[in-house]
Design a protein around this motif. Structure first.
Motif, mmCIF file in Angstrom:
data_model
loop_
_atom_site.group_PDB
_atom_site.id
_atom_site.type_symbol
_atom_site.label_atom_id
_atom_site.label_comp_id
_atom_site.label_asym_id
_atom_site.label_seq_id
_atom_site.Cartn_x
_atom_site.Cartn_y
_atom_site.Cartn_z
ATOM 1 N N ALA A 40 0.835 -1.205 0.000
ATOM 2 C CA ALA A 40 0.000 0.000 0.000
ATOM 3 C C ALA A 40 0.869 1.255 0.000
ATOM 4 O O ALA A 40 0.590 2.213 -0.718
ATOM 5 C CB ALA A 40 -0.934 0.000 1.198
ATOM 6 N N ALA A 41 1.930 1.249 0.773
ATOM 7 C CA ALA A 41 2.840 2.406 0.801
ATOM 8 C C ALA A 41 3.509 2.600 -0.550
ATOM 9 O O ALA A 41 3.619 3.726 -1.049
ATOM 10 C CB ALA A 41 3.881 2.224 1.896
ATOM 11 N N SER A 42 3.939 1.518 -1.171
ATOM 12 C CA SER A 42 4.591 1.600 -2.486
ATOM 13 C C SER A 42 3.619 2.084 -3.557
ATOM 14 O O SER A 42 3.971 2.914 -4.393
ATOM 15 C CB SER A 42 5.153 0.243 -2.883
ATOM 16 O OG SER A 42 6.166 -0.144 -2.002
ATOM 17 N N ALA A 43 2.404 1.570 -3.543
ATOM 18 C CA ALA A 43 1.407 1.980 -4.527
ATOM 19 C C ALA A 43 1.031 3.446 -4.347
ATOM 20 O O ALA A 43 0.886 4.185 -5.326
ATOM 21 C CB ALA A 43 0.164 1.109 -4.410
ATOM 22 N N GLY A 44 0.878 3.879 -3.106
ATOM 23 C CA GLY A 44 0.566 5.285 -2.844
ATOM 24 C C GLY A 44 1.680 6.202 -3.303
ATOM 25 O O GLY A 44 1.435 7.236 -3.918
ATOM 26 N N GLN A 45 2.923 5.810 -3.050
ATOM 27 C CA GLN A 45 4.062 6.629 -3.480
ATOM 28 C C GLN A 45 4.148 6.681 -4.999
ATOM 29 O O GLN A 45 4.446 7.722 -5.572
ATOM 30 C CB GLN A 45 5.363 6.087 -2.902
ATOM 31 C CG GLN A 45 6.552 6.973 -3.191
ATOM 32 C CD GLN A 45 6.416 8.342 -2.553
ATOM 33 O OE1 GLN A 45 6.164 8.451 -1.370
ATOM 34 N NE2 GLN A 45 6.567 9.395 -3.343
ATOM 35 N N ALA A 46 3.863 5.569 -5.671
ATOM 36 C CA ALA A 46 3.871 5.553 -7.134
ATOM 37 C C ALA A 46 2.813 6.498 -7.696
ATOM 38 O O ALA A 46 3.051 7.195 -8.688
ATOM 39 C CB ALA A 46 3.649 4.139 -7.643
ATOM 40 N N GLY A 47 1.641 6.531 -7.066
ATOM 41 C CA GLY A 47 0.592 7.450 -7.499
ATOM 42 C C GLY A 47 0.993 8.902 -7.326
ATOM 43 O O GLY A 47 0.778 9.727 -8.210
ATOM 44 N N VAL A 48 1.587 9.218 -6.205
ATOM 45 C CA VAL A 48 2.045 10.588 -5.955
ATOM 46 C C VAL A 48 3.152 10.954 -6.947
ATOM 47 O O VAL A 48 3.159 12.050 -7.513
ATOM 48 C CB VAL A 48 2.529 10.748 -4.495
ATOM 49 C CG1 VAL A 48 3.235 12.071 -4.291
ATOM 50 C CG2 VAL A 48 1.352 10.627 -3.545
#
Length: 58
Positions: A40-48
């Motif tokens: 979830a942290a990796s996916a959120g950072q990729a979106g940002v």
């Protein structure tokens, strides 16, 4: 076991990510608690990162 979703709220160009403001289901789950948090942290950072990169290209 946990399923993972990612959601980004409030941004001027959320359309870059597709469905602006909606939760996006992360595939290949369910995950253990530890993996769910990491993914979830990796996916959120990729979106940002995608939003910030799109702003710089304009």
């Amino acid at each position: 076991m946990y399923d993972v979703t990612s959601q980004i709220k409030r941004g001027s160009n959320l359309g870059v990510l597709g469905r602006a403001g909606h939760s996006i289901q992360i595939h290949n789950g369910p995950f253990t608690c530890r993996w769910a948090y990491l993914i979830a942290a990796s996916a959120g950072q990729a979106g940002v990162d995608a939003l910030l990169d799109a702003q710089h290209k304009d």
